[in-house]
Design a protein around this motif. Structure first.
Motif, PDB file in Angstrom:
ATOM      1  N   VAL A 217       0.816  -1.228   0.000  1.00 24.68           N
ATOM      2  CA  VAL A 217       0.000   0.000   0.000  1.00 24.68           C
ATOM      3  C   VAL A 217       0.843   1.269   0.000  1.00 24.68           C
ATOM      4  N   LEU A 218       2.154   1.077   0.022  1.00 27.81           N
ATOM      5  CA  LEU A 218       3.062   2.220   0.172  1.00 27.81           C
ATOM      6  C   LEU A 218       2.974   3.242  -0.970  1.00 27.81           C
ATOM      7  N   ALA A 219       2.780   2.740  -2.200  1.00 28.66           N
ATOM      8  CA  ALA A 219       2.870   3.604  -3.384  1.00 28.66           C
ATOM      9  C   ALA A 219       1.854   4.751  -3.355  1.00 28.66           C
ATOM     10  N   GLY A 220       0.662   4.496  -2.780  1.00 28.03           N
ATOM     11  CA  GLY A 220      -0.371   5.539  -2.777  1.00 28.03           C
ATOM     12  C   GLY A 220       0.044   6.769  -1.990  1.00 28.03           C
ATOM     13  N   PRO A 221       0.224   6.622  -0.649  1.00 28.97           N
ATOM     14  CA  PRO A 221       0.600   7.797   0.132  1.00 28.97           C
ATOM     15  C   PRO A 221       1.965   8.363  -0.251  1.00 28.97           C
ATOM     16  N   LEU A 222       2.902   7.489  -0.614  1.00 25.54           N
ATOM     17  CA  LEU A 222       4.240   7.963  -0.989  1.00 25.54           C
ATOM     18  C   LEU A 222       4.156   8.811  -2.261  1.00 25.54           C
ATOM     19  N   GLY A 223       3.404   8.316  -3.253  1.00 28.67           N
ATOM     20  CA  GLY A 223       3.264   9.055  -4.506  1.00 28.67           C
ATOM     21  C   GLY A 223       2.590  10.401  -4.294  1.00 28.67           C
ATOM     22  N   PHE A 224       1.592  10.415  -3.406  1.00 29.35           N
ATOM     23  CA  PHE A 224       0.864  11.664  -3.138  1.00 29.35           C
ATOM     24  C   PHE A 224       1.800  12.701  -2.506  1.00 29.35           C
ATOM     25  N   ARG A 225       2.597  12.280  -1.531  1.00 31.91           N
ATOM     26  CA  ARG A 225       3.492  13.242  -0.863  1.00 31.91           C
ATOM     27  C   ARG A 225       4.661  13.628  -1.760  1.00 31.91           C
ATOM     28  N   ALA A 226       5.224  12.629  -2.452  1.00 28.17           N
ATOM     29  CA  ALA A 226       6.424  12.920  -3.255  1.00 28.17           C
ATOM     30  C   ALA A 226       6.120  13.886  -4.396  1.00 28.17           C
ATOM     31  N   THR A 227       4.868  13.872  -4.893  1.00 24.52           N
ATOM     32  CA  THR A 227       4.536  14.760  -6.012  1.00 24.52           C
ATOM     33  C   THR A 227       3.832  16.036  -5.552  1.00 24.52           C
ATOM     34  N   CYS A 228       3.641  16.184  -4.243  1.00 25.95           N
ATOM     35  CA  CYS A 228       2.980  17.385  -3.684  1.00 25.95           C
ATOM     36  C   CYS A 228       3.752  18.645  -4.089  1.00 25.95           C
ATOM     37  N   TYR A 229       3.039  19.675  -4.484  1.00 29.25           N
ATOM     38  CA  TYR A 229       3.682  20.907  -4.939  1.00 29.25           C
ATOM     39  C   TYR A 229       4.585  21.498  -3.859  1.00 29.25           C
ATOM     40  N   TYR A 230       4.110  21.462  -2.613  1.00 28.53           N
ATOM     41  CA  TYR A 230       4.931  22.050  -1.556  1.00 28.53           C
ATOM     42  C   TYR A 230       6.200  21.229  -1.316  1.00 28.53           C
ATOM     43  N   TYR A 231       6.044  19.898  -1.190  1.00 23.33           N
ATOM     44  CA  TYR A 231       7.224  19.067  -0.916  1.00 23.33           C
ATOM     45  C   TYR A 231       8.235  19.147  -2.050  1.00 23.33           C
ATOM     46  N   ARG A 232       7.731  19.282  -3.286  1.00 23.32           N
ATOM     47  CA  ARG A 232       8.647  19.400  -4.413  1.00 23.32           C
ATOM     48  C   ARG A 232       9.581  20.584  -4.210  1.00 23.32           C
ATOM     49  N   LYS A 233       9.008  21.725  -3.865  1.00 22.39           N
ATOM     50  CA  LYS A 233       9.835  22.903  -3.608  1.00 22.39           C
ATOM     51  C   LYS A 233      10.822  22.610  -2.484  1.00 22.39           C
ATOM     52  N   ALA A 234      10.323  21.974  -1.423  1.00 22.19           N
ATOM     53  CA  ALA A 234      11.164  21.748  -0.242  1.00 22.19           C
ATOM     54  C   ALA A 234      12.333  20.809  -0.555  1.00 22.19           C
ATOM     55  N   TYR A 235      12.046  19.688  -1.227  1.00 26.96           N
ATOM     56  CA  TYR A 235      13.170  18.757  -1.418  1.00 26.96           C
ATOM     57  C   TYR A 235      14.043  19.121  -2.621  1.00 26.96           C
ATOM     58  N   TYR A 236      13.506  19.846  -3.586  1.00 23.40           N
ATOM     59  CA  TYR A 236      14.396  20.339  -4.657  1.00 23.40           C
ATOM     60  C   TYR A 236      15.467  21.244  -4.035  1.00 23.40           C
ATOM     61  N   ARG A 237      15.041  22.077  -3.090  1.00 19.69           N
ATOM     62  CA  ARG A 237      15.986  23.003  -2.464  1.00 19.69           C
ATOM     63  C   ARG A 237      16.909  22.288  -1.486  1.00 19.69           C
ATOM     64  N   ALA A 238      16.301  21.478  -0.585  1.00 23.42           N
ATOM     65  CA  ALA A 238      17.075  20.924   0.526  1.00 23.42           C
ATOM     66  C   ALA A 238      17.978  19.768   0.102  1.00 23.42           C
ATOM     67  N   PHE A 239      17.511  18.933  -0.832  1.00 21.18           N
ATOM     68  CA  PHE A 239      18.306  17.745  -1.168  1.00 21.18           C
ATOM     69  C   PHE A 239      19.024  17.886  -2.513  1.00 21.18           C
ATOM     70  N   PHE A 240      18.383  18.537  -3.492  1.00 16.33           N
ATOM     71  CA  PHE A 240      19.029  18.677  -4.799  1.00 16.33           C
ATOM     72  C   PHE A 240      19.817  19.991  -4.873  1.00 16.33           C
ATOM     73  N   LEU A 241      19.575  20.896  -3.926  1.00 17.44           N
ATOM     74  CA  LEU A 241      20.218  22.224  -3.897  1.00 17.44           C
ATOM     75  C   LEU A 241      20.079  22.900  -5.265  1.00 17.44           C
ATOM     76  N   ASP A 242      18.862  22.869  -5.803  1.00 20.98           N
ATOM     77  CA  ASP A 242      18.675  23.230  -7.202  1.00 20.98           C
ATOM     78  C   ASP A 242      17.526  24.206  -7.424  1.00 20.98           C
ATOM     79  N   PRO A 243      17.638  25.445  -7.024  1.00 18.41           N
ATOM     80  CA  PRO A 243      18.736  26.046  -6.260  1.00 18.41           C
ATOM     81  C   PRO A 243      18.488  25.839  -4.771  1.00 18.41           C
ATOM     82  N   PRO A 244      19.507  26.104  -3.912  1.00 17.49           N
ATOM     83  CA  PRO A 244      19.297  25.897  -2.476  1.00 17.49           C
ATOM     84  C   PRO A 244      18.300  26.881  -1.874  1.00 17.49           C
ATOM     85  N   ALA A 245      18.141  28.040  -2.473  1.00 14.77           N
ATOM     86  CA  ALA A 245      17.153  29.032  -1.997  1.00 14.77           C
ATOM     87  C   ALA A 245      16.954  30.065  -3.097  1.00 14.77           C
ATOM     88  N   CYS A 246      15.974  30.946  -2.905  1.00 16.75           N
ATOM     89  CA  CYS A 246      15.722  32.012  -3.878  1.00 16.75           C
ATOM     90  C   CYS A 246      16.961  32.894  -3.995  1.00 16.75           C
TER      91      CYS A 246
END
Ligand code: FES
Length: 252
Positions: free
Chosen positions: A79-108
């Motif tokens: 059942v993992l794929a449902g909640p994981l997919g929902f959070r991983a593709t969330c607009y807010y989390y995308r911004k958060a992990y693109y910055r924090a983990f990919f450093l792309d860019p790290p901030a504005c």
């Protein structure tokens, strides 16, 4: 003049004219999301200590094939794929992990690593982020199961009652519901692509719904973090009670 597809950057990685502690925003994201990711992965594969009395861990809901008739691994993996997919593709989390983990860019207005073609989310694998609106429908199904689990947590062997676990599971589903209802995709469903509410059928009702959802949407980041913490805490509580590390307290 630079092409529109190229990143225009003065200086190297981390260069900025900003004087504030821009990095302070990404540190909690790394800590919280990193800790949750490690814990959730461990729990998903553990395959035990997910139920006690009327309590069921949200990581294992809905519980499928717990007796291992046809699935020999942890039921959470089904059942993992449902909640994981929902959070991983969330607009807010995308911004958060693109910055924090990919450093792309790290901030504005802070330089990113290297200069390369910018494709945004238009090519693989990031184009898959567009599945978010479909994961939203999946999330609604999971919410229904988790509400059922929360109600079930009040039904003990000796009758109706309230344990600490009942409150933990109920608080968790309330926060998860707020997180889901504040989703950008739902707000768009209610009022997106519309120039005039009164010109459409159910216009006033749609406008009211859109206004309510917009209010929730303004707190989406807050609900994202609160529900992430609550789902981890609810699982941890059930795990501790189920493994005997903690005794559930019956309040009523
Ligand atoms: Fe975050 Fe949809 S945008 S859950």
């Amino acid at each position: 003049m630079a092409k529109s597809s190229e990143v225009v950057q003065i200086g190297g990685f981390g260069s900025t004219l900003r004087r504030d502690a821009w990095w302070a925003e990404i540190v909690p994201v790394v800590v919280l999301l990193g800790t949750f990711g490690i814990y959730a992965t461990f729990r998903a594969f553990e395959g035990k200590f997910y139920a006690w009395g009327p309590y069921l861990s949200p990581f294992y809901s809905p519980l499928i094939d717990p007796e291992h008739h046809w699935w020999r691994f942890s039921p959470a993996l089904l059942v993992l794929a449902g909640p994981l997919g929902f959070r991983a593709t969330c607009y807010y989390y995308r911004k958060a992990y693109y910055r924090a983990f990919f450093l792309d860019p790290p901030a504005c207005a802070v330089g990113e690593a290297g200069k390369r073609r910018y494709r945004g989310e238009t090519s693989f694998p990031f184009i898959l982020q567009n599945l978010h609106r479909w994961f939203f429908y999946v999330a609604i199904v999971f919410l229904a199961f988790l509400w059922r689990d929360a109600i079930h947590s009040f039904f003990f062997k000796d009758g109706l009652g309230v344990g600490v676990g009942s409150l933990v599971l109920t608080a968790n589903i309330v926060l998860l519901t707020l997180y889901t209802l504040s989703c950008h995709s739902l707000r768009h469903l209610a009022g997106g692509k519309l120039d005039c509410f009164s010109c459409t059928s159910f216009g006033p009702a749609r406008h009211t719904t859109w206004r309510c959802l917009s209010r929730l949407n303004g707190r989406h980041m807050l609900y994202a973090w609160m529900s992430l913490i609550s789902v981890g805490a609810a699982d941890l509580y059930v795990r501790m009670v189920s493994s005997g590390l903690l005794k559930d307290i019956r309040l009523l």
